[in-house]
Design an enzyme around this catalytic site. Structure first.
Site, PDB file in Angstrom:
ATOM      1  N   ASP A  23      46.668 -23.560 -12.083  1.00 34.31           N
ATOM      2  CA  ASP A  23      45.798 -23.159 -10.984  1.00 34.31           C
ATOM      3  C   ASP A  23      46.048 -23.988  -9.722  1.00 34.31           C
ATOM      4  OD1 ASP A  23      43.624 -21.873  -9.721  1.00 34.31           O
ATOM      5  OD2 ASP A  23      42.245 -23.440 -10.372  1.00 34.31           O
ATOM      6  N   GLU A  73      45.265 -28.754 -20.878  1.00 38.56           N
ATOM      7  CA  GLU A  73      44.846 -27.437 -21.376  1.00 38.56           C
ATOM      8  C   GLU A  73      45.990 -26.592 -21.914  1.00 38.56           C
ATOM      9  OE1 GLU A  73      42.377 -25.347 -18.612  1.00 38.56           O
ATOM     10  OE2 GLU A  73      40.782 -26.838 -18.717  1.00 38.56           O
ATOM     11  N   TYR A 129      33.457 -25.651 -18.387  1.00 45.54           N
ATOM     12  CA  TYR A 129      32.909 -25.024 -17.175  1.00 45.54           C
ATOM     13  C   TYR A 129      31.693 -24.187 -17.525  1.00 45.54           C
ATOM     14  CZ  TYR A 129      36.796 -26.839 -14.538  1.00 45.54           C
ATOM     15  OH  TYR A 129      37.656 -27.695 -13.908  1.00 45.54           O
ATOM     16  N   GLU A 148      36.933 -32.667 -17.019  1.00 49.40           N
ATOM     17  CA  GLU A 148      36.733 -31.722 -15.910  1.00 49.40           C
ATOM     18  C   GLU A 148      35.386 -31.046 -16.089  1.00 49.40           C
ATOM     19  OE1 GLU A 148      39.683 -28.627 -15.219  1.00 49.40           O
ATOM     20  OE2 GLU A 148      41.324 -30.071 -15.476  1.00 49.40           O
TER      21      GLU A 148
END
Ligand code: GCB
Length: 708
Positions: free
Chosen positions: A263, A507, A560, A596
């Protein structure tokens, strides 16, 4: 992965890419097979949780096997040739920076091969066609107005003339080295039309000894040409794929796109300083320092590698910040003892953080032409790192990471190194009360690491292993490259006291079957390269499915909640996060870092009650996370790193409004409301977790309300 130059002219056919992939010199398959077989034969099979003793020491049980594996890897040929000391000036070394304007051309030809077919490296670039002025360091993508150049995939060409001091080209006792801080992604280098180096990987430095070339003729200048290809394949790091779109009703002939699985924008070009430097022909090639503490005495173990002669003397002196010699030794390896040591402490953990000694290394050699000396000074911070079941210890004291994830990213320059930006970022980190960051998702510039040492900002040093998603990216070819990248990363950053842990990946699809062997091998290799630091990778896999987690020392999890899942529902965060922590801890009994968490926020968007993308929603989401973190940090959570320090550029997609907006600062480094929230939290954490109560206070900005 650097390849030494043959010195002669290069076979022009060799580097031509299959359209438009980079040249992939035949992978050394036998070497890979030998390495992998060797690892198996070593029986180095780490078991879950076995890298750490009950007493918290890192060096028990299988850790011994990691050490034993070092020589094995060495004989397998995987150890890197030569050192990669940062080029510093000294009485025996000079340096000439080549930053500024270079000539540039992107090869827009169909197969991107024209540059090789016409041998653009043979003559000044302007002679083979029009050129652009291109600043170095900088990404080439955003400096122009050309949409095609912004998204260009394939070979670009850089060139510049360098004028050398006469002595460099006339003194055969001088070694002249060309050093490229980073060229993304695959680079081929020529000097005066002669091939001198190739390198794969966009985030680590490489060098070429060009002495013979610059000393072979009457010229006092040299022409440096680079061809750089930004194509990513399933075996590059990070990986990517080129997809040809063949439906003639939708796409023109030859149409292709570069897909990536990460990303951030795949910026390319010469991202870091390019320079020339000199050493004598007998020179200090590498230094490895590891440190320890015995009560009040600091221990500095050093090992020095010399090239150019086997007959030499080495003297080493350790100087304190006042320039006073506090220990000295002789020979290629030894231990220095420093009474009443000043330890290297992280920012906000001590009233005098980031204490750096200087290790002065003096080499003398008797050569046929007379005596030769070389001098190199290495900053050294004396500190220890250890991991227990519940704690991350620096100098034996529990350390809590309160910091950020960053990117190398800014307007116009993209990923280009920039001093004002760097200093601004460090000032913001200190304003925020951050004591750590992760180099998400690739190694950062060496100058960044040096500032971390100087300011006491603790680093989780991450490889470019981001976006490892496809099964092909777990192949032996990929693994072999990843092992080499870890070798290059450890070689470059091993002496930084700020680096307290390696992260081999971010990840990955670590639930896929081949991930188990891949991560076992990769982590074993990294521990063999550096037994002094813990190793991790950052996961977002389910705790039951993750096949790499058994091999890490610290569990780093990204999540998230109420952003990518249950979006808009902040009320579920506490339950989901607490459950996730409990699951991981119950399974592995290893400390956990929330590596994160965050929310997309467009600066200036306000909604109350909070709605997604507003500043209020970002704050609200963080507050929910903090409630759980505050409970679990009393148990086994040892850190929290916000995603992200600043907004950054990504590929275009319907999910991204001109890049990723999860920054607590905008891309221009202005604070969103969440920055003030985090600032309050981090200073409070510093006051609570710093081990000297005066620490946070004395470091605190004058008008901060958070001092004791
Ligand atoms: C992640 C990735 C990071 C992304 C972030 C996001 O999990 O590690 O590279 O930018 O999420 O914002 O989606």
């Amino acid at each position: 992965m650097a390849r030494a130059a043959s010195g002669g002219a290069r076979d022009p056919a060799a580097p031509a890419p299959p359209r438009p992939a980079p040249p992939r010199p035949a992978p050394p398959a036998r070497l890979g097979a030998r390495l992998l077989a060797g690892l198996r034969a070593a029986g180095c099979e780490p078991r879950a949780g076995a890298t750490r003793g009950r007493d918290g020491s890192m060096s028990r049980g299988p850790a011994g096997a990691w050490v034993a594996l070092g020589p094995l890897l060495w004989t397998c040929g995987l150890a890197l040739e030569g050192g990669m000391l940062y080029p510093r000036e000294s009485p025996s070394r000079e340096r000439k920076d080549l930053d500024g304007l270079w000539s540039f051309r992107a090869d827009f030809s169909d197969g991107r091969r024209q540059g090789f077919e016409q041998q653009w490296y043979r003559a000044p670039l302007r002679e083979s066609g029009p050129t652009l002025d291109m600043p170095v360091p900088s990404s080439f993508n955003d400096v122009g107005q050309d949409r095609q150049l912004r998204s260009f995939v394939g070979w670009v060409w850089y060139e510049r003339e360098a004028t050398l001091p006469r002595r460099w080209s006339q003194d055969p006792g001088t070694r002249v080295v060309l050093r490229i801080g980073s060229a993304h992604y695959y680079a081929i280098v020529w000097v005066n039309g002669v091939h001198v180096a190739e390198h794969e990987g966009g985030h680590l430095p490489f060098e070429a000894d060009i002495s013979k070339l610059v000393q072979s003729g009457p010229l006092s200048s040299c022409r440096i040409t680079l061809a750089i290809n930004n194509t990513l394949t399933p075996h590059t790091l990070p990986p990517g794929t080129i997809v040809y779109k063949t439906d003639a009703s939708k796409y023109p002939k030859g149409y292709f796109v570069q897909n990536t699985y990460f990303d951030f924008f795949n910026y390319a070009g010469l991202h870091r300083p390019v320079l020339l430097y000199t050493t004598p022909t007998t020179y200090i090639d590498d230094i490895t320092v590891t440190t320890g503490v015995d009560q009040d005495t600091g221990l500095v173990d050093y090992q020095i590698f010399v090239q150019g002669s086997e007959h030499f003397q080495l003297e080493v002196y350790l100087l304190d910040e006042e320039g006073k010699v506090v220990a000295q030794g002789t020979g290629s390896q030894g231990r220095l003892q420093v009474p009443n040591v000043h330890l290297w402490w992280p920012y906000l953990m001590h009233e005098h953080p980031a204490y750096l000694y200087s290790l002065e290394v003096r080499l003398t050699a008797q050569m046929a032409a007379g005596p030769v000396s070389d001098f190199y000074t290495l900053p050294v911070g004396i500190r220890t790192v250890a991991v227990t079941e519940r704690q991350f210890l620096i100098n034996g004291k529990p350390f809590y990471f309160h910091g950020v994830n960053k990117h190398e990213d800014a307007d116009i320059r993209g990923k280009g190194f920039d001093w004002p930006l760097l200093v601004k970022d460090f000032n913001l980190l200190r304003w925020l009360g951050a004591n750590a960051f992760r180099t998400s998702h690739y190694p950062y510039a060496e100058e960044v690491m040096q500032l971390c040492d100087r300011y006491g900002i603790v680093v989780i040093d991450e490889s470019p292993g981001v976006g490892i998603m496809l099964v092909q990216s777990y192949s032996n070819v990929s693994l072999q490259h990843h092992l080499e990248v870890m070798g290059e990363l450890v070689r470059r950053d091993k002496n930084h006291p700020s680096v307290v842990m390696w992260s081999v990946a971010n990840e990955p699809t670590s639930f896929l079957k081949p991930a188990a062997y891949y991560f076992k091998t990769l982590i074993a290799h990294t521990k063999a390269l550096d037994p002094s630091r813990p190793v991790t990778f950052v996961t977002n896999s389910n705790y039951e499915a993750d096949l790499g987690a058994p091999y890490v020392d610290v569990i780093c999890v990204n999540s998230y909640y109420s952003w990518y899942h249950d979006y808009g529902h902040m009320e579920v965060i506490q339950l989901q996060l607490a459950t996730e922590f409990e699951n991981w801890y119950r399974t592995y009994q290893k400390p956990i870092i929330q590596s994160e968490y965050g929310a997309e926020t467009i600066a200036g968007f306000h909604q109350d009650p909070p709605l997604m993308f507003s500043e209020e929603y970002q704050k609200g989401l963080l507050e929910q996370y903090h409630l759980v973190l505050d409970q679990k940090r009393k148990e086994y959570v040892v850190g929290e790193l916000i995603w992200n320090f600043a907004d950054f550029m990504t590929d275009q997609s319907p999910q991204r409004a001109v890049g990723n907006r999860k920054g607590i600062f905008t891309r221009q480094r202005q604070p969103k409301a969440a920055a003030f929230l985090l600032r309050e939290r981090y200073w409070k954490l510093a006051n609570e977790t710093g081990h000297h109560r005066s620490a946070a206070k004395s470091q605190c900005l004058e008008n901060s309300p958070f001092a004791l």
